[in-house]
Structure formats: C-alpha cells, structure tokens
Write an enzyme that holds these catalytic residues in place. Structure first.
Site, short mmCIF file in Angstrom:
data_model
loop_
_atom_site.label_atom_id
_atom_site.label_comp_id
_atom_site.label_asym_id
_atom_site.label_seq_id
_atom_site.Cartn_x
_atom_site.Cartn_y
_atom_site.Cartn_z
N ASP A 37 -14.60 -1.02 38.62
CA ASP A 37 -13.75 -2.03 39.27
C ASP A 37 -14.35 -2.40 40.62
OD1 ASP A 37 -11.06 -0.35 37.78
OD2 ASP A 37 -11.57 -2.45 37.43
N ASP A 178 -6.84 -4.87 30.59
CA ASP A 178 -7.06 -4.05 31.78
C ASP A 178 -5.79 -4.03 32.62
OD1 ASP A 178 -9.49 -4.19 34.53
OD2 ASP A 178 -7.76 -2.91 34.14
C1 DX5 Z 1 -7.40 -3.82 38.58
C2 DX5 Z 1 -8.12 -2.66 37.99
C3 DX5 Z 1 -7.17 -1.67 37.32
C4 DX5 Z 1 -7.89 -0.49 36.70
C5 DX5 Z 1 -7.04 0.15 35.64
O1 DX5 Z 1 -6.43 -3.48 39.39
O2 DX5 Z 1 -8.99 -3.23 37.03
O3 DX5 Z 1 -6.46 -2.38 36.35
O4 DX5 Z 1 -9.04 -0.91 36.09
O5 DX5 Z 1 -5.96 0.75 36.28
P1 DX5 Z 1 -4.77 1.44 35.45
O6 DX5 Z 1 -5.29 1.79 34.09
O7 DX5 Z 1 -4.40 2.65 36.26
O8 DX5 Z 1 -3.69 0.41 35.39
#
Ligand code: DX5
Length: 224
Positions: A37, A178
């Site tokens: 990320d 995501d």
């Molecule tokens: C954007 C990021 C998150 C991360 C996943 O905020 O891309 O979405 O990858 O986070 P979780 O799985 O904890 O929602």
C-alpha cells in the site's frame, strides 16, 4: 470461467521491524501475492513507503508483488516500482489525467496493469481503460487505512466490474477487492465475482498468527 481465488496480504498492518520474518510467515502460510500500500500523504492522508520498500520486499520473497499506488501523479512513480521488481502496478483512476497512457506504459514494461477506484467513483469512469487492464480493483473502503469496515454497497460494484470486463472481452482479467476483507465478508465478496483479495488487518493482527489468520480466511471461503 472459474478462477482460483488468490489471497494477497497487505503488509500495511505487519510489524515492519520484523518484515523478513513476517514475509516468511506469509510464504509458509500459503499467501499467493503480497500487496504494497503505497501512500503519499496527498492522494490519501497517510504516508507509507516508496519503491525502496518494494525492492526490499523483492529481495525477501519470490511471491509476486502488487504495488497499489495511492499517490497523486503516479506517472512519476511507476518506473521505479517496475524497476524494483513488482509484478503488478495498480493505479487510481482519480490520480492521473492520462490513465490510458499510463496503463499502456505499465503493460509495455511487462508488468500487469491494474486500475482501481474509490468507493465514490462511478464504475463508468474506468470503462475506457478496461481492455488494457489485467485487473479491476474495487476499493471496498475509502483508502488510507487498514482495519476499516467493508462498505456493503461494494458487492454490487464487484458484480458490475465483472460484467464490464466480460462485456469487453476480458474474461481473463481479475476482479480484485481491497478493504475490509475478513472471515465474515470474504464469501460474499467472492460470490459477487471477486477472485483476488487484499487482506491487511485480517492477516496481521494481535489475535492470532499469520498462518492461523490465513487458514481462517481459506476456511471461510471453503464453507460455501
Ligand atoms: C487502503 C489499503 C487497505 C489495506 C487493507 O486503505 O489498501 O485497504 O490494503 O486493509 P484491511 O484489509 O485491514 O481493510
């Protein structure tokens, strides 16, 4: 077309002081990809890391790596991430004036080109670039943080993304999701048509080991 569901843990919530060990745990637990990320403090408020982190992760694993660029003007970043050895670069449709040209550039560099969009962006915004994408990533949270709740309206957007890809002849392309992917949401997400799932806080948390968390997600998938 049946697609194997692939799990792509995000290291956003991993213990960065023990990254080599955390990545080794992902490999042993059977993760399919690793998602990075990338946040610049402009497109989203937090700042995480740049291409140097991608190089470091590349040196730690043979798993394929996806770079999710939550950055303004990704044009200036893409080549560094490709040079760092990532296997997919996913850009936000909201982040560049020339998404088609940039996605072409990513594909020309021999790397999978992904397009993603925020929960408030109509799917029609990505229609013109679908033919040149290897994946559509539906953001099921507003980007910037891990541990957020899955936005339930995302299920219809997942279905719509799958239909749009099939309608333009890209049955081969993936629908990624995501945000808020966990034991209680994963089955509905896959049933809606997703086959590539980012999971951050569902994998890296203080409740259980990485192996236990990934096994839990796989069991939740197998239940239906
Ligand atoms: C954007 C990021 C998150 C991360 C996943 O905020 O891309 O979405 O990858 O986070 P979780 O799985 O904890 O929602």
């Amino acid at each position: 077309m049946t697609r194997l569901v692939q799990l792509a843990p995000s290291i956003l919530n991993a213990d960065w002081t023990r990254l080599a060990d955390q990545i080794e745990q992902l490999e042993s637990a059977g993760a399919d990809w690793i998602s990075l990320d990338v946040m610049d403090g402009n497109f989203v408020p937090p700042i995480t890391f740049g291409a140097q982190m991608a190089s470091a992760v590349r040196g730690l694993t043979s798993l394929p790596i996806e770079a999710h660029l939550m950055v303004e003007h990704p044009e200036g970043q893409v080549d560094d991430f490709v040079d760092a050895g990532v296997n997919c670069v996913t850009i936000h449709i909201e982040s560049t004036r020339h998404p088609h040209r940039l996605l072409q550039r990513i594909a020309e560099r021999g790397v999978e080109a992904g397009i993603t969009l925020n929960p408030g962006t109509p799917l029609s915004e990505i229609e013109a670039v679908l033919p040149i994408c290897g994946r559509v990533q539906v953001m099921s949270v507003n980007p910037g943080w891990g541990g957020q709740r899955f936005i339930p309206e995302s299920l219809d957007r997942i279905r719509q993304a799958r239909e749009m890809l099939d309608d333009c002849g890209r049955e081969d392309a993936r629908v990624a999701v995501d945000g808020g992917v966990n034991e209680s949401t994963i089955a509905a997400i896959v049933e809606a048509g997703a086959d590539w799932l980012v999971a951050g806080s569902a994998v890296f948390n203080d409740r259980e080991s990485v192996a236990g968390a990934i096994a839990r997600l796989r069991r939740a998938l197998a239940r239906d």
